[in-house]
Design a protein around this motif. Structure first.
Motif, PDB file in Angstrom:
ATOM      1  N   VAL A  56      45.632  48.310  31.967  1.00  0.00           N
ATOM      2  CA  VAL A  56      44.950  47.009  32.455  1.00  0.00           C
ATOM      3  C   VAL A  56      43.667  46.970  31.433  1.00  0.00           C
ATOM      4  O   VAL A  56      42.805  47.841  31.406  1.00  0.00           O
ATOM      5  CB  VAL A  56      44.476  46.554  33.825  1.00  0.00           C
ATOM      6  N   ILE A  57      43.579  45.794  30.654  1.00  0.00           N
ATOM      7  CA  ILE A  57      42.420  45.665  29.762  1.00  0.00           C
ATOM      8  C   ILE A  57      41.777  44.125  30.320  1.00  0.00           C
ATOM      9  O   ILE A  57      42.258  43.298  30.462  1.00  0.00           O
ATOM     10  CB  ILE A  57      42.769  45.276  28.402  1.00  0.00           C
ATOM     11  N   LEU A  58      40.540  44.300  30.691  1.00  0.00           N
ATOM     12  CA  LEU A  58      39.904  43.385  31.257  1.00  0.00           C
ATOM     13  C   LEU A  58      39.254  42.521  30.408  1.00  0.00           C
ATOM     14  O   LEU A  58      38.624  43.063  29.435  1.00  0.00           O
ATOM     15  CB  LEU A  58      38.912  43.843  32.236  1.00  0.00           C
ATOM     16  N   LEU A  59      39.241  41.291  30.212  1.00  0.00           N
ATOM     17  CA  LEU A  59      38.589  40.344  29.210  1.00  0.00           C
ATOM     18  C   LEU A  59      37.824  39.305  30.096  1.00  0.00           C
ATOM     19  O   LEU A  59      38.061  39.023  30.979  1.00  0.00           O
ATOM     20  CB  LEU A  59      39.841  39.485  28.387  1.00  0.00           C
ATOM     21  N   ASP A  60      36.658  39.186  29.360  1.00  0.00           N
ATOM     22  CA  ASP A  60      35.736  38.041  29.632  1.00  0.00           C
ATOM     23  C   ASP A  60      36.380  37.057  28.827  1.00  0.00           C
ATOM     24  O   ASP A  60      36.260  36.929  27.631  1.00  0.00           O
ATOM     25  CB  ASP A  60      34.317  38.361  29.116  1.00  0.00           C
ATOM     26  N   TRP A  61      37.043  35.997  29.593  1.00  0.00           N
ATOM     27  CA  TRP A  61      37.806  34.875  28.981  1.00  0.00           C
ATOM     28  C   TRP A  61      36.799  33.933  28.183  1.00  0.00           C
ATOM     29  O   TRP A  61      37.511  33.177  27.272  1.00  0.00           O
ATOM     30  CB  TRP A  61      38.749  34.219  29.910  1.00  0.00           C
ATOM     31  N   ARG A  62      35.741  33.746  28.561  1.00  0.00           N
ATOM     32  CA  ARG A  62      34.862  32.865  27.945  1.00  0.00           C
ATOM     33  C   ARG A  62      34.502  33.316  26.449  1.00  0.00           C
ATOM     34  O   ARG A  62      34.495  32.419  25.658  1.00  0.00           O
ATOM     35  CB  ARG A  62      33.473  32.743  28.706  1.00  0.00           C
ATOM     36  N   THR A  63      34.517  34.586  26.123  1.00  0.00           N
ATOM     37  CA  THR A  63      34.195  35.047  24.905  1.00  0.00           C
ATOM     38  C   THR A  63      35.431  35.632  24.413  1.00  0.00           C
ATOM     39  O   THR A  63      35.286  36.091  23.043  1.00  0.00           O
ATOM     40  CB  THR A  63      33.080  36.267  25.006  1.00  0.00           C
ATOM     41  N   LYS A  64      36.236  35.814  25.159  1.00  0.00           N
ATOM     42  CA  LYS A  64      37.857  36.147  24.579  1.00  0.00           C
ATOM     43  C   LYS A  64      37.456  37.795  24.106  1.00  0.00           C
ATOM     44  O   LYS A  64      38.124  37.976  23.188  1.00  0.00           O
ATOM     45  CB  LYS A  64      38.383  35.529  23.373  1.00  0.00           C
ATOM     46  N   ARG A  65      36.857  38.304  24.761  1.00  0.00           N
ATOM     47  CA  ARG A  65      36.556  39.979  24.286  1.00  0.00           C
ATOM     48  C   ARG A  65      36.689  40.926  25.539  1.00  0.00           C
ATOM     49  O   ARG A  65      36.523  40.666  26.556  1.00  0.00           O
ATOM     50  CB  ARG A  65      35.244  39.753  23.909  1.00  0.00           C
ATOM     51  N   PRO A  66      37.357  41.975  25.056  1.00  0.00           N
ATOM     52  CA  PRO A  66      37.759  42.989  26.217  1.00  0.00           C
ATOM     53  C   PRO A  66      36.299  43.695  26.794  1.00  0.00           C
ATOM     54  O   PRO A  66      35.519  43.841  25.883  1.00  0.00           O
ATOM     55  CB  PRO A  66      38.425  44.129  25.411  1.00  0.00           C
ATOM     56  N   ILE A  67      36.178  43.801  27.996  1.00  0.00           N
ATOM     57  CA  ILE A  67      34.977  44.567  28.279  1.00  0.00           C
ATOM     58  C   ILE A  67      35.105  45.734  29.326  1.00  0.00           C
ATOM     59  O   ILE A  67      34.044  46.441  29.539  1.00  0.00           O
ATOM     60  CB  ILE A  67      34.169  43.518  29.375  1.00  0.00           C
ATOM     61  N   GLY A  68      36.281  46.035  29.542  1.00  0.00           N
ATOM     62  CA  GLY A  68      36.630  47.322  30.220  1.00  0.00           C
ATOM     63  C   GLY A  68      38.217  47.645  30.464  1.00  0.00           C
ATOM     64  O   GLY A  68      39.017  46.589  30.180  1.00  0.00           O
ATOM     65  N   ARG A  69      38.439  48.848  30.577  1.00  0.00           N
ATOM     66  CA  ARG A  69      40.092  49.045  30.676  1.00  0.00           C
ATOM     67  C   ARG A  69      40.237  50.208  31.575  1.00  0.00           C
ATOM     68  O   ARG A  69      39.264  51.197  31.730  1.00  0.00           O
ATOM     69  CB  ARG A  69      40.773  49.261  29.246  1.00  0.00           C
ATOM     70  N   SER A  70      41.463  50.462  32.183  1.00  0.00           N
ATOM     71  CA  SER A  70      41.847  51.685  33.116  1.00  0.00           C
ATOM     72  C   SER A  70      43.158  51.529  33.139  1.00  0.00           C
ATOM     73  O   SER A  70      43.974  50.656  32.961  1.00  0.00           O
ATOM     74  CB  SER A  70      41.249  51.294  34.355  1.00  0.00           C
ATOM     75  N   ALA A  71      43.617  52.844  33.497  1.00  0.00           N
ATOM     76  CA  ALA A  71      45.115  53.269  33.660  1.00  0.00           C
ATOM     77  C   ALA A  71      45.586  52.723  35.046  1.00  0.00           C
ATOM     78  O   ALA A  71      44.980  52.563  35.919  1.00  0.00           O
ATOM     79  CB  ALA A  71      45.351  54.710  33.447  1.00  0.00           C
ATOM     80  N   VAL A  72      46.729  52.507  34.876  1.00  0.00           N
ATOM     81  CA  VAL A  72      47.479  51.945  36.301  1.00  0.00           C
ATOM     82  C   VAL A  72      48.814  52.510  36.295  1.00  0.00           C
ATOM     83  O   VAL A  72      49.603  52.600  35.241  1.00  0.00           O
ATOM     84  CB  VAL A  72      47.562  50.165  36.348  1.00  0.00           C
ATOM     85  N   SER A  73      49.256  52.732  37.673  1.00  0.00           N
ATOM     86  CA  SER A  73      50.651  53.387  38.035  1.00  0.00           C
ATOM     87  C   SER A  73      51.090  52.902  39.343  1.00  0.00           C
ATOM     88  O   SER A  73      50.171  52.942  40.232  1.00  0.00           O
ATOM     89  CB  SER A  73      50.596  55.122  37.558  1.00  0.00           C
ATOM     90  N   ALA A  74      52.222  52.705  39.378  1.00  0.00           N
ATOM     91  CA  ALA A  74      52.806  52.273  40.839  1.00  0.00           C
ATOM     92  C   ALA A  74      54.072  52.731  40.777  1.00  0.00           C
ATOM     93  O   ALA A  74      54.992  52.737  39.859  1.00  0.00           O
ATOM     94  CB  ALA A  74      52.478  50.840  41.032  1.00  0.00           C
TER      95      ALA A  74
END
Length: 272
Positions: A187-205
């Motif tokens: 998952v890549i977390l975006l600040d949608w107001r600036t359209k910039r990535p601010i963090g990311r992390s692996a995910v599994s399910a």
């Protein structure tokens, strides 16, 4: 001697003709300049609106192209937490990396027809559908595009989901067993107001190892409960979103914070 009814009818026709002539006379005595001004203003307003809509759509397409170019891929996808997001909660919308891949050099190029993943929220799905003319239509749905772009403008956070392994659960032919669902990615977390990535992390399910379903019915009519297929799909979907929520919390610098991140596809943050 004409009957009163006939006289009344001829009278009505005569009055109707007079009204037509008077109405035509009003338009006839307008000067060419007045007529040009009257019709020209309407045409200019429509053109200005269309130009504004096209400019908004073009700006959005360019922003998505730029965002796609900024997203990490391959070996660059490593754990990276943002400075802690200090909000009491983090509602987010989601879109898939495949959707962003449709944008390049400020243009939208439709991909092969396929069912969108469960984590492509409706606003994004609508944009992909409306950016090209529907079958039998001469042009794209400009008003629909602008409406969905305006909706997304109020979102605070958007999560881009990047699948690396993805398999939905499948019910076996015996109707009693199933092949578990699996998801592995980022998952890549975006600040949608600036359209910039601010963090990311692996995910599994994955699906639960055992799934139980029950049904209560009368005369072959189900009253309460789910069949195994529904229970199987619900189990995997719940596990998937729990894992994504936890990964988003890590990406937002709030690891382990319970009930902090939540998928809300129709969430609209305050525009202030």
């Amino acid at each position: 001697m004409k009957s009163p009814v006939a006289i009344g009818c001829f009278g009505c026709l005569g009055l109707f003709a007079v009204v037509i002539l008077v109405g035509a006379g009003v338009n006839h005595f307008m000067t060419p300049a007045q007529r040009a001004a009257l019709h020209g203003d309407a045409a200019m307003s429509a053109t200005a609106s269309e130009v504004a809509d096209d400019a908004k759509i073009g700006a959005f397409f360019r922003a998505m192209s730029d965002l796609r170019a900024r997203l990490p891929t391959g070996d660059a996808l490593t754990e990276q937490a943002s400075a802690p997001v200090t909000a009491s909660e983090l509602p987010y919308s989601t879109v898939d990396a495949g959707w962003l891949a449709l944008f390049s050099d400020g243009r939208f190029t439709p991909g092969a027809a396929s069912s969108p993943p469960l984590y492509r929220d409706q606003d994004f799905g609508n944009i992909a559908a409306e950016a090209v003319p529907a079958p039998g239509m001469p042009s794209r749905d400009t008003s629909g595009l602008v409406g969905n772009i305006d909706d997304l403008a109020h979102a605070a956070y958007v999560v881009v989901i990047v699948p690396q392994e993805e398999r939905r659960p499948v019910l076996n032919s015996d109707g009693q067993t199933f092949e578990p669902g699996v998801f592995r990615g980022w998952v890549i977390l975006l600040d949608w107001r600036t359209k910039r990535p601010i963090g990311r992390s692996a995910v599994s399910a994955t699906s639960s190892p055992d799934i139980h379903s029950f049904q209560i019915g009368v005369h072959s009519r189900m009253l309460i409960g789910d069949d195994l297929r529904t229970a199987m799909e619900s189990d995997f979907t719940n596990h998937f979103w729990q894992a994504v929520n936890a990964a988003v919390a890590r990406a937002a610098g709030q690891p382990g914070k319970q009930d902090f991140a939540s998928h809300q596809p129709y969430y609209r943050a305050s525009s202030s």
